[in-house]
Scaffold this active site. Structure first.
Site, short mmCIF file in Angstrom:
data_model
loop_
_atom_site.label_atom_id
_atom_site.label_comp_id
_atom_site.label_asym_id
_atom_site.label_seq_id
_atom_site.Cartn_x
_atom_site.Cartn_y
_atom_site.Cartn_z
N GLU A 31 -32.38 -36.97 -31.73
CA GLU A 31 -33.39 -35.96 -32.08
C GLU A 31 -34.73 -36.62 -32.43
OE1 GLU A 31 -33.42 -32.79 -31.00
OE2 GLU A 31 -31.51 -32.60 -32.07
N THR A 33 -36.37 -38.41 -30.66
CA THR A 33 -36.48 -39.73 -30.01
C THR A 33 -37.23 -39.65 -28.68
OG1 THR A 33 -34.28 -39.28 -29.14
CG2 THR A 33 -34.41 -40.78 -31.02
N SER A 65 -42.10 -9.92 -18.40
CA SER A 65 -40.83 -10.27 -19.02
C SER A 65 -40.10 -9.00 -19.43
CB SER A 65 -41.07 -11.13 -20.26
OG SER A 65 -39.86 -11.25 -20.99
N ALA A 119 -35.22 -20.57 -31.36
CA ALA A 119 -33.98 -20.90 -32.05
C ALA A 119 -33.62 -22.37 -31.85
CB ALA A 119 -32.85 -20.01 -31.56
N LEU A 121 -33.30 -23.76 -29.01
CA LEU A 121 -32.43 -23.85 -27.84
C LEU A 121 -33.24 -23.90 -26.54
CD1 LEU A 121 -29.68 -21.35 -29.09
CD2 LEU A 121 -29.71 -23.83 -29.30
N SER A 122 -34.54 -24.08 -26.70
CA SER A 122 -35.43 -24.32 -25.55
C SER A 122 -35.59 -23.17 -24.59
CB SER A 122 -34.97 -25.55 -24.77
OG SER A 122 -35.71 -26.63 -25.17
N SER A 124 -38.38 -21.99 -24.07
CA SER A 124 -39.65 -22.30 -23.39
C SER A 124 -39.40 -23.17 -22.15
CB SER A 124 -40.62 -22.99 -24.34
OG SER A 124 -40.10 -24.19 -24.85
N GLU A 156 -46.52 -27.83 -20.77
CA GLU A 156 -46.34 -27.44 -22.18
C GLU A 156 -47.29 -28.24 -23.08
OE1 GLU A 156 -42.44 -26.40 -23.33
OE2 GLU A 156 -42.92 -26.32 -25.46
N ASP A 168 -36.33 -31.45 -23.20
CA ASP A 168 -35.94 -30.06 -22.94
C ASP A 168 -36.03 -29.70 -21.46
OD1 ASP A 168 -35.82 -30.08 -25.65
OD2 ASP A 168 -37.54 -28.75 -25.97
P1 ADP Z 1 -37.84 -22.49 -28.15
O1 ADP Z 1 -38.21 -23.22 -26.92
O2 ADP Z 1 -37.14 -23.33 -29.16
O3 ADP Z 1 -37.10 -21.21 -27.90
P2 ADP Z 1 -40.70 -22.22 -28.33
O4 ADP Z 1 -41.60 -21.81 -29.42
O5 ADP Z 1 -40.90 -23.56 -27.72
O6 ADP Z 1 -39.21 -22.05 -28.87
O7 ADP Z 1 -40.78 -21.17 -27.15
C1 ADP Z 1 -40.64 -19.79 -27.42
C2 ADP Z 1 -41.71 -19.02 -26.67
O8 ADP Z 1 -41.41 -19.02 -25.26
C3 ADP Z 1 -41.78 -17.57 -27.05
O9 ADP Z 1 -42.58 -17.38 -28.20
C4 ADP Z 1 -42.41 -16.94 -25.80
O10 ADP Z 1 -43.81 -17.17 -25.79
C5 ADP Z 1 -41.80 -17.77 -24.69
N1 ADP Z 1 -40.60 -17.11 -24.19
C6 ADP Z 1 -39.32 -17.56 -24.24
N2 ADP Z 1 -38.45 -16.68 -23.66
C7 ADP Z 1 -39.20 -15.64 -23.25
C8 ADP Z 1 -38.91 -14.39 -22.59
N3 ADP Z 1 -37.66 -14.06 -22.27
N4 ADP Z 1 -39.94 -13.57 -22.32
C9 ADP Z 1 -41.20 -13.90 -22.65
N5 ADP Z 1 -41.54 -15.03 -23.27
C10 ADP Z 1 -40.57 -15.90 -23.57
MG MG Z 2 -39.55 -24.88 -26.83
#
Ligand code: ADP
Ligand code: MG
Length: 379
Positions: A31, A33, A65, A119, A121-122, A124, A156, A168
């Site tokens: 983590e 890293t 979405s 969460a 869990l990626s 993004s 990103e 990720d």
């Molecule tokens: P993680 O990658 O840990 O879930 P992030 O903050 O990196 O958290 O990414 C979350 C962001 O990605 C959300 O706030 C949103 O902008 C975008 N995102 C993720 N899934 C969706 C989805 N199903 N619809 C629209 N946006 C999404």
């Molecule tokens: Mg993310």
């Protein structure tokens, strides 16, 4: 999946050209890293972003979405600075590919995701990678999966503005079912390591604390800058180059306790990844439990990215008989993983949920993670 294609048709008035899917991930060990040229070991989740695409005749991006209210977002000219909220995760990938010289036209996108957002869990990376893979196919770019992942990271970092490492996106693009992915983030060499817990009578639980700390991005940047400062003080290009064997002498040469903690975490964490790899190669899977717990303590005390809820998952799971547990992902909330013997799995999960209740906390979401496939075209 059919739902995504049909909804695309309703939204945009024509049939999509195809549907692609990309997973979220959990990280088994390694983590923070990945921005220190170090080692990571994620695997893909069965939770995915599924997206239907159609090419446009102009260069705009239109994205919708199913998981958010509202009309499709139109980004006429994707470029860093032109923030379109969540649609940045789509538009940024189009921009990164074009900026790298690839002939990518406009697209319409409709997506739905089962990866919980924010969460750890990626969700993004799942979004970025599903877009990159679709564009690679639709515009016949011929790029390898690791190249796509690297372009998603650039998207990103330079467009969305999150200074994340390469783990990720690589996990989402390159993982395979039944395996964890050992990735050297310096040379991007990979090895698929068999990780079939069910056949060994084991389970890996993911506990989503549902805690989202708003300051996590700034703190992430601070940790990254602190690691770079530590590497500069030690005269190495990245903390990856600090040998585990010479850690005590290296720590003595650092200017303050804060940087000492960051360096100690990264150096010991890389060593933990190597230990986990050796144990998995030797078939001694249960023995990784204590290494996970050690890794959590290091993230909590040295790297200081845990939070009370993540600590509670780890402490209550271990007290209930789990083999090991640790936070996974960037920290400050998000999820933890718990390695358990299959027969005690329900009892451990129940103990964690009860511990949250007795602390007056929101009930965490618990599910079993089975290493799933990386990104793919589904129709
Ligand atoms: P993680 O990658 O840990 O879930 P992030 O903050 O990196 O958290 O990414 C979350 C962001 O990605 C959300 O706030 C949103 O902008 C975008 N995102 C993720 N899934 C969706 C989805 N199903 N619809 C629209 N946006 C999404
Ligand atoms: Mg993310």
């Amino acid at each position: 999946m059919a739902g995504v294609a049909e909804e695309f048709g309703r939204l945009y008035g024509y049939e999509p050209e195809g549907v692609w899917e990309a997973p979220g991930r959990v990280n088994l060990i390694g983590e923070h890293t990945d921005y220190n040229d170090g080692f990571v070991m994620p695997f893909a989740l069965p939770h995915t972003a599924v997206a239907a695409f159609g090419r446009r005749t102009d260069t705009a991006v239109r994205a919708h979405s199913a998981d958010l209210p509202g009309e499709p977002v139109v980004v006429a000219d994707p470029a860093p600075g032109a923030s379109a909220g969540w649609a940045d995760y789509v538009a940024s990938v189009v921009w990164a590919l074009r900026d790298a010289g690839h002939a990518v036209g406009g697209v319409d996108v409709h997506l739905a995701s089962t990866v919980p957002t924010g969460a750890g869990l990626s969700s993004s990376a799942a979004l970025e990678v599903v877009v990159a893979l679709a564009l690679n196919d639709l515009f016949e770019l011929g790029l390898e999966r690791q190249q796509l992942a690297s372009l998603c990271q650039r998207a990103e970092n330079d467009y969305v503005g999150a200074p994340t490492g390469i783990m990720d996106q690589t996990a989402s693009a390159c993982c395979t079912a039944g395996h964890a992915l050992f990735l050297d983030t310096r040379d991007l060499s990979q090895r698929q390591v068999p990780f079939d817990l069910a056949s060994l009578g084991l389970r890996l639980l993911v506990v989503d604390t549902q805690v989202k700390h708003s300051h996590s991005e700034g703190e992430y940047g601070k940790r990254r800058a602190g690691c770079e400062a530590g590497a500069a003080e030690l005269g190495v290009s990245a903390l990856r180059d600090v040998p585990f064997a010479s850690l005590p002498e290296s720590l003595d040469r650092l200017s303050c306790d804060e940087i000492r903690g960051l360096v100690r975490h990264i150096v010991t964490e890389n060593h933990r990844v190597e230990r986990v790899i050796s144990l998995l190669d030797a078939g001694d899977v249960r023995a990784i439990g204590p290494v996970l717990v050690e890794g959590h303590a290091s993230l909590r005390d040295d790297f200081r990215v845990s939070c009370p809820e993540l600590d509670l998952v780890v402490d209550s799971a271990v007290a209930a008989g789990a083999l090991g547990a640790r936070m996974t992902g960037g920290g400050f909330g998000g999820s933890a993983i718990v390695l358990v013997e299959e027969p005690s799995s329900d009892q451990v999960a129940k103990s964690v949920v009860e511990a949250f209740a007795s602390h007056g906390l929101t009930e965490p979401r618990v599910f079993t993670a089975v290493p799933a496939a990386g990104a793919r075209r589904v129709r």
